[in-house]
Design a protein around this motif. Structure first.
Motif, PDB file in Angstrom:
ATOM      1  N   GLU A  43      75.943  48.396  16.521  1.00  0.00           N
ATOM      2  CA  GLU A  43      76.492  48.844  17.799  1.00  0.00           C
ATOM      3  C   GLU A  43      77.853  49.515  17.644  1.00  0.00           C
ATOM      4  O   GLU A  43      78.213  50.405  18.413  1.00  0.00           O
ATOM      5  N   LEU A  44      78.620  49.095  16.618  1.00  0.00           N
ATOM      6  CA  LEU A  44      79.985  49.604  16.448  1.00  0.00           C
ATOM      7  C   LEU A  44      80.058  50.909  15.658  1.00  0.00           C
ATOM      8  O   LEU A  44      81.105  51.557  15.630  1.00  0.00           O
ATOM      9  N   VAL A  45      78.983  51.289  15.010  1.00  0.00           N
ATOM     10  CA  VAL A  45      79.015  52.503  14.186  1.00  0.00           C
ATOM     11  C   VAL A  45      78.975  53.751  15.066  1.00  0.00           C
ATOM     12  O   VAL A  45      78.108  53.906  15.917  1.00  0.00           O
ATOM     13  N   ASP A  46      79.960  54.619  14.865  1.00  0.00           N
ATOM     14  CA  ASP A  46      79.962  55.924  15.506  1.00  0.00           C
ATOM     15  C   ASP A  46      80.671  56.911  14.595  1.00  0.00           C
ATOM     16  O   ASP A  46      80.976  56.599  13.434  1.00  0.00           O
ATOM     17  N   GLU A  47      80.955  58.107  15.106  1.00  0.00           N
ATOM     18  CA  GLU A  47      81.547  59.157  14.267  1.00  0.00           C
ATOM     19  C   GLU A  47      82.979  58.842  13.841  1.00  0.00           C
ATOM     20  O   GLU A  47      83.531  59.520  12.967  1.00  0.00           O
ATOM     21  N   ASN A  48      83.578  57.818  14.423  1.00  0.00           N
ATOM     22  CA  ASN A  48      84.948  57.458  14.064  1.00  0.00           C
ATOM     23  C   ASN A  48      85.039  56.493  12.884  1.00  0.00           C
ATOM     24  O   ASN A  48      86.137  56.243  12.385  1.00  0.00           O
ATOM     25  N   ILE A  49      83.915  55.955  12.459  1.00  0.00           N
ATOM     26  CA  ILE A  49      83.908  55.026  11.327  1.00  0.00           C
ATOM     27  C   ILE A  49      83.870  55.816  10.025  1.00  0.00           C
ATOM     28  O   ILE A  49      82.972  56.635   9.803  1.00  0.00           O
ATOM     29  N   ASP A  50      84.839  55.571   9.152  1.00  0.00           N
ATOM     30  CA  ASP A  50      84.945  56.323   7.898  1.00  0.00           C
ATOM     31  C   ASP A  50      84.297  55.615   6.710  1.00  0.00           C
ATOM     32  O   ASP A  50      83.891  56.268   5.738  1.00  0.00           O
ATOM     33  N   LEU A  51      84.210  54.287   6.775  1.00  0.00           N
ATOM     34  CA  LEU A  51      83.625  53.521   5.673  1.00  0.00           C
ATOM     35  C   LEU A  51      83.152  52.178   6.232  1.00  0.00           C
ATOM     36  O   LEU A  51      83.740  51.648   7.178  1.00  0.00           O
ATOM     37  N   ILE A  52      82.092  51.640   5.627  1.00  0.00           N
ATOM     38  CA  ILE A  52      81.499  50.393   6.115  1.00  0.00           C
ATOM     39  C   ILE A  52      81.353  49.406   4.958  1.00  0.00           C
ATOM     40  O   ILE A  52      80.852  49.769   3.889  1.00  0.00           O
ATOM     41  N   ILE A  53      81.799  48.177   5.189  1.00  0.00           N
ATOM     42  CA  ILE A  53      81.598  47.095   4.228  1.00  0.00           C
ATOM     43  C   ILE A  53      80.603  46.118   4.848  1.00  0.00           C
ATOM     44  O   ILE A  53      80.852  45.566   5.923  1.00  0.00           O
ATOM     45  N   LEU A  54      79.473  45.914   4.176  1.00  0.00           N
ATOM     46  CA  LEU A  54      78.397  45.101   4.733  1.00  0.00           C
ATOM     47  C   LEU A  54      78.116  43.888   3.863  1.00  0.00           C
ATOM     48  O   LEU A  54      77.911  44.008   2.650  1.00  0.00           O
ATOM     49  N   LYS A  68      69.935  50.577   6.626  1.00  0.00           N
ATOM     50  CA  LYS A  68      68.881  51.544   6.934  1.00  0.00           C
ATOM     51  C   LYS A  68      69.055  52.133   8.328  1.00  0.00           C
ATOM     52  O   LYS A  68      68.874  53.335   8.535  1.00  0.00           O
ATOM     53  N   GLU A  69      69.407  51.287   9.287  1.00  0.00           N
ATOM     54  CA  GLU A  69      69.589  51.781  10.657  1.00  0.00           C
ATOM     55  C   GLU A  69      70.832  52.650  10.780  1.00  0.00           C
ATOM     56  O   GLU A  69      70.836  53.664  11.483  1.00  0.00           O
ATOM     57  N   ILE A  70      71.891  52.264  10.083  1.00  0.00           N
ATOM     58  CA  ILE A  70      73.117  53.057  10.122  1.00  0.00           C
ATOM     59  C   ILE A  70      72.874  54.446   9.544  1.00  0.00           C
ATOM     60  O   ILE A  70      73.420  55.438  10.045  1.00  0.00           O
ATOM     61  N   ARG A  71      72.055  54.529   8.525  1.00  0.00           N
ATOM     62  CA  ARG A  71      71.794  55.814   7.885  1.00  0.00           C
ATOM     63  C   ARG A  71      71.082  56.799   8.815  1.00  0.00           C
ATOM     64  O   ARG A  71      71.018  57.994   8.527  1.00  0.00           O
ATOM     65  N   ASN A  72      70.557  56.312   9.923  1.00  0.00           N
ATOM     66  CA  ASN A  72      69.957  57.216  10.906  1.00  0.00           C
ATOM     67  C   ASN A  72      71.009  57.944  11.731  1.00  0.00           C
ATOM     68  O   ASN A  72      70.697  58.968  12.359  1.00  0.00           O
ATOM     69  N   VAL A  73      72.230  57.414  11.730  1.00  0.00           N
ATOM     70  CA  VAL A  73      73.268  57.994  12.595  1.00  0.00           C
ATOM     71  C   VAL A  73      74.564  58.325  11.860  1.00  0.00           C
ATOM     72  O   VAL A  73      75.433  58.990  12.419  1.00  0.00           O
ATOM     73  N   SER A  74      74.699  57.886  10.605  1.00  0.00           N
ATOM     74  CA  SER A  74      75.977  58.080   9.915  1.00  0.00           C
ATOM     75  C   SER A  74      75.768  58.211   8.407  1.00  0.00           C
ATOM     76  O   SER A  74      74.882  57.560   7.834  1.00  0.00           O
ATOM     77  N   ILE A  75      76.601  59.048   7.788  1.00  0.00           N
ATOM     78  CA  ILE A  75      76.597  59.146   6.323  1.00  0.00           C
ATOM     79  C   ILE A  75      77.886  58.566   5.745  1.00  0.00           C
ATOM     80  O   ILE A  75      78.224  58.811   4.587  1.00  0.00           O
ATOM     81  N   ALA A  76      78.603  57.785   6.545  1.00  0.00           N
ATOM     82  CA  ALA A  76      79.814  57.130   6.032  1.00  0.00           C
ATOM     83  C   ALA A  76      79.457  56.268   4.832  1.00  0.00           C
ATOM     84  O   ALA A  76      78.409  55.616   4.818  1.00  0.00           O
ATOM     85  N   PRO A  77      80.288  56.254   3.795  1.00  0.00           N
ATOM     86  CA  PRO A  77      79.982  55.440   2.620  1.00  0.00           C
ATOM     87  C   PRO A  77      79.859  53.966   2.971  1.00  0.00           C
ATOM     88  O   PRO A  77      80.612  53.452   3.814  1.00  0.00           O
ATOM     89  N   ILE A  78      78.913  53.293   2.322  1.00  0.00           N
ATOM     90  CA  ILE A  78      78.646  51.882   2.590  1.00  0.00           C
ATOM     91  C   ILE A  78      78.803  51.071   1.308  1.00  0.00           C
ATOM     92  O   ILE A  78      78.195  51.389   0.279  1.00  0.00           O
ATOM     93  N   LEU A  79      79.635  50.041   1.383  1.00  0.00           N
ATOM     94  CA  LEU A  79      79.862  49.121   0.265  1.00  0.00           C
ATOM     95  C   LEU A  79      79.245  47.776   0.623  1.00  0.00           C
ATOM     96  O   LEU A  79      79.634  47.155   1.612  1.00  0.00           O
ATOM     97  N   PHE A  80      78.266  47.331  -0.182  1.00  0.00           N
ATOM     98  CA  PHE A  80      77.695  46.007   0.020  1.00  0.00           C
ATOM     99  C   PHE A  80      78.588  44.970  -0.654  1.00  0.00           C
ATOM    100  O   PHE A  80      79.016  45.154  -1.793  1.00  0.00           O
ATOM    101  N   LEU A  81      78.846  43.886   0.069  1.00  0.00           N
ATOM    102  CA  LEU A  81      79.655  42.788  -0.442  1.00  0.00           C
ATOM    103  C   LEU A  81      78.836  41.522  -0.230  1.00  0.00           C
ATOM    104  O   LEU A  81      78.647  41.089   0.901  1.00  0.00           O
ATOM    105  N   THR A  82      78.351  40.922  -1.323  1.00  0.00           N
ATOM    106  CA  THR A  82      77.377  39.855  -1.182  1.00  0.00           C
ATOM    107  C   THR A  82      77.421  38.872  -2.329  1.00  0.00           C
ATOM    108  O   THR A  82      77.919  39.176  -3.412  1.00  0.00           O
ATOM    109  N   ALA A  83      76.884  37.703  -2.085  1.00  0.00           N
ATOM    110  CA  ALA A  83      76.804  36.686  -3.126  1.00  0.00           C
ATOM    111  C   ALA A  83      75.643  36.957  -4.069  1.00  0.00           C
ATOM    112  O   ALA A  83      75.567  36.397  -5.153  1.00  0.00           O
ATOM    113  N   LYS A  84      74.749  37.841  -3.667  1.00  0.00           N
ATOM    114  CA  LYS A  84      73.591  38.142  -4.506  1.00  0.00           C
ATOM    115  C   LYS A  84      73.967  39.170  -5.567  1.00  0.00           C
ATOM    116  O   LYS A  84      74.530  40.201  -5.261  1.00  0.00           O
ATOM    117  N   GLY A  85      73.599  38.873  -6.811  1.00  0.00           N
ATOM    118  CA  GLY A  85      73.970  39.789  -7.882  1.00  0.00           C
ATOM    119  C   GLY A  85      72.817  40.233  -8.747  1.00  0.00           C
ATOM    120  O   GLY A  85      73.017  40.838  -9.793  1.00  0.00           O
TER     121      GLY A  85
END
Length: 238
Positions: A43-54, A68-85
């Motif tokens: 809901e918060l992703v729009d053209e003003n978001i420059d980078l996303i940490i998920l 996947k859903e964000i990629r339908n509306v934005s090409i802002a770089p996405i960094l995954f941050l997770t316990a899974k390696g």
């Protein structure tokens, strides 16, 4: 990137992690927008978001679904941050459209380094700035490097920054075979150490799904067994 402050969206269900990231990012001069679950992040992703940490493991929707859903509306770089390696988790993240992947617990300094590297590569870093930008054509594919746009059969397609850079590099140097390491050195520059083949393989696979009529039998973005990837002869339009 916009001239005003950089906006970074952080989505993580762990309040402590959100607080740490907010402190780190604001100390670097970034504006930070917070989401505690995947649905809110979308809901918060729009053209003003420059980078996303998920974060990956979130309620409502996990990070891969959100990406996947964000990629339908934005090409802002996405960094995954997770316990899974696991390598399989990384492959899923890149397939979903992610640009980088960090495993918790993370180094504060490395996280800031990677955030800045993503921003620099996606918004400032121009790997082909030694020459005037051009328009290139391969059969039904047209790339306009002035507007950073790509069309297939005159229909615009959406590429992530990494996908665009890979395709642009190959279309500028048609028939040149790029090894996986060549692609890392050209696209990622010095921002990342050399990781593994799988990252590039996933990005190539995603590209083929977008530009090829039959991704399993590619006619444009081809492989040379044991050597790497290349595109067929291109015609420089301008």
């Amino acid at each position: 990137m916009k001239e005003n402050k950089i906006n970074i969206l952080v989505a993580d269900d762990d309040a402590d992690i959100r607080e740490i990231l907010e402190i780190l990012l604001k100390a670097e001069g970034f504006d930070v927008i917070m989401a505690s679950d995947g649905k809110k992040a979308i809901e918060l992703v729009d053209e003003n978001i420059d980078l996303i940490i998920l974060d990956v493991a979130m309620p409502e929707k996990n990070g891969f679904q959100v990406c996947k859903e964000i990629r339908n509306v934005s090409i802002a770089p996405i960094l995954f941050l997770t316990a899974k390696g696991m390598e399989s988790d990384k492959a899923i993240g890149f397939s979903a459209g992610g640009d980088d992947y960090m495993v918790k617990p993370f180094s504060n300094a490395e996280l800031i380094f990677r955030v800045k590297a993503l921003l620099r590569r996606c918004y400032h870093y121009q790997p082909f700035n030694k020459e005037k930008k051009n328009i290139y054509k391969i059969d039904n594919i047209i790339m306009d490097d002035n507007t950073k746009s790509v069309t297939v059969d005159n229909i615009p397609i959406t590429l992530t920054p990494i996908e665009y850079d890979i395709l642009c590099l190959m279309m500028r140097y048609p028939n040149k075979v790029f090894s996986v390491q060549n692609l890392y050195e050209s696209i990622w520059s010095q921002d990342y150490s050399y990781l593994d083949n799988n990252t590039i393989v996933v990005h190539i696979s995603n590209l083929r799904k977008k530009i090829e009529k039959d991704p399993k039998n590619p006619q444009h973005l081809k492989s040379m067994w044991g050597r790497g990837y290349y595109v067929g002869e291109s015609n420089k339009v301008f």
